[in-house]
Design a protein around this motif. Sequence first.
Motif, mmCIF file in Angstrom:
data_model
loop_
_atom_site.group_PDB
_atom_site.id
_atom_site.type_symbol
_atom_site.label_atom_id
_atom_site.label_comp_id
_atom_site.label_asym_id
_atom_site.label_seq_id
_atom_site.Cartn_x
_atom_site.Cartn_y
_atom_site.Cartn_z
ATOM 1 N N ARG A 182 14.268 -14.617 -25.827
ATOM 2 C CA ARG A 182 13.211 -15.624 -25.675
ATOM 3 C C ARG A 182 13.229 -16.719 -26.753
ATOM 4 O O ARG A 182 12.300 -17.502 -26.842
ATOM 5 C CB ARG A 182 11.827 -14.960 -25.601
ATOM 6 C CG ARG A 182 11.730 -13.919 -24.479
ATOM 7 C CD ARG A 182 10.339 -13.771 -23.944
ATOM 8 N NE ARG A 182 9.424 -13.197 -24.907
ATOM 9 C CZ ARG A 182 8.139 -12.940 -24.627
ATOM 10 N NH1 ARG A 182 7.641 -13.212 -23.439
ATOM 11 N NH2 ARG A 182 7.365 -12.420 -25.554
ATOM 12 N N PRO A 250 4.785 -17.366 -20.604
ATOM 13 C CA PRO A 250 5.704 -18.175 -21.409
ATOM 14 C C PRO A 250 5.328 -18.151 -22.887
ATOM 15 O O PRO A 250 4.145 -18.054 -23.238
ATOM 16 C CB PRO A 250 5.540 -19.586 -20.837
ATOM 17 C CG PRO A 250 5.008 -19.381 -19.459
ATOM 18 C CD PRO A 250 4.132 -18.154 -19.549
ATOM 19 N N VAL A 258 12.604 -26.298 -22.026
ATOM 20 C CA VAL A 258 12.645 -25.424 -20.840
ATOM 21 C C VAL A 258 11.895 -26.080 -19.681
ATOM 22 O O VAL A 258 10.690 -26.353 -19.796
ATOM 23 C CB VAL A 258 12.036 -24.048 -21.157
ATOM 24 C CG1 VAL A 258 12.089 -23.162 -19.917
ATOM 25 C CG2 VAL A 258 12.766 -23.398 -22.319
ATOM 26 N N THR A 274 14.982 -17.752 -18.253
ATOM 27 C CA THR A 274 14.693 -18.646 -19.379
ATOM 28 C C THR A 274 15.691 -18.427 -20.499
ATOM 29 O O THR A 274 16.163 -19.378 -21.138
ATOM 30 C CB THR A 274 13.258 -18.424 -19.893
ATOM 31 O OG1 THR A 274 12.340 -18.578 -18.815
ATOM 32 C CG2 THR A 274 12.917 -19.426 -20.993
ATOM 33 N N TYR A 277 18.753 -20.249 -19.623
ATOM 34 C CA TYR A 277 18.603 -21.681 -19.913
ATOM 35 C C TYR A 277 18.834 -21.968 -21.393
ATOM 36 O O TYR A 277 19.564 -22.894 -21.752
ATOM 37 C CB TYR A 277 17.217 -22.179 -19.509
ATOM 38 C CG TYR A 277 17.006 -23.624 -19.920
ATOM 39 C CD1 TYR A 277 17.400 -24.664 -19.087
ATOM 40 C CD2 TYR A 277 16.468 -23.947 -21.177
ATOM 41 C CE1 TYR A 277 17.274 -25.989 -19.485
ATOM 42 C CE2 TYR A 277 16.333 -25.277 -21.579
ATOM 43 C CZ TYR A 277 16.733 -26.289 -20.739
ATOM 44 O OH TYR A 277 16.609 -27.602 -21.131
ATOM 45 N N PRO A 309 14.399 -22.041 -12.068
ATOM 46 C CA PRO A 309 14.898 -20.800 -12.692
ATOM 47 C C PRO A 309 15.566 -19.852 -11.702
ATOM 48 O O PRO A 309 16.507 -19.136 -12.066
ATOM 49 C CB PRO A 309 13.634 -20.169 -13.287
ATOM 50 C CG PRO A 309 12.666 -21.286 -13.421
ATOM 51 C CD PRO A 309 12.956 -22.229 -12.296
#
Length: 375
Positions: A182, A250, A258, A274, A277, A309
Amino acid sequence: MSTLPETTTARKRSEALRQKYATLGEHEIWWRDHQQWLGEMGYMLRPRYRPGWKPSWEGKKIDASDCEDAVSLRYGALMDATRTADGKVVMLKKVVDTTHPYELEVNRLFSTEPIASHPKNHCAFVYEFLDVPGEDHVHIIVMPLLRAFNKPSFRTVGEAVDFFQQVFEGLQFMHRCHVAHRDCMDLNIMLDPYPLFPRLFHPQDTVMTLDHKALVKPYTRTRRPTKYFFIDFGLSAIYDPARGPTIDKPVLSGDKTVPEFQNDLNTPRDVYPTDVYYLGNMIRESFLQTYHGVEFMKPLVDDMVQDDPSKRPTMDEVMRRFEDVKRLISWWKLRSRLVNQDESGLSKVFRATGHAFRTIGHIATFRPAIPSIPN
């Protein structure tokens, strides 16, 4: 008539600067106050953080900025130390578990066998976990000294391919262990410096030697095999697949780009796309937008950073596609030079000539085009 005021002003500025270097910040005071306990645990801080420290420039006509004990902390939670048992330089990180509840758990997971020695584990190893006395929720993790993944910069396509391989398999391994990083941006990927800097460097001023007396130089101007690591699991989380999909609210990390977070920070989302990404955007910014020579990565990276996503590949798919791409790269391409996009024409000629001679030497000595892969 103007000389005296200018001299007086310069003297005052110099004295103010010397005083600034001599003053410990709030975070530095915390570490100094814990030096005795850390010493008992086997870790010695630099002279600046020992009780009773007096600046080495005090009473001398020397520039304080040239003195090692003037070097302060780059980040308040990170302190360098020497392990007294063997003289090894390590990094200490202060962790508050009420602020980052999963950080200790994630570090323990990847620093405990059999996961710790797994060849695809690219999470920085923690040597020891210390509970700070008198502070129930404060802990210190002891880690190896690492260095930014792109310092020194990449020189060949093969070195870049080696990096892609390691970070892809590292994040894939994390996901297979049900962990989302993350925050896997560029600042949270580092390298093992020992193959490149056997004499190391100053932990808080990495362009200088350990004693802060000279500019640091790598062992060789061409990279040797090294390993890359993910660090900083303060925003990470472990997910139990038995409890359902890996959906979570999130969290804002260092990379603010993002797409799914731009207009909605309330809707819970699948955490793994995520991560994909973040890693794709890191490669886009640090390689595709920085160098000529890695254009073969563009189709894969473009998919990793798609706005939707659900259209991004999983890390298993990323690895499969990367292996297909890697198989098509010729050995000569792997040995070719990465050209910085802002290089001038004259610089290109000069560097290309030097690279040609180095390449001949590498071929003659059977040095692999991808550093971590033996011939």
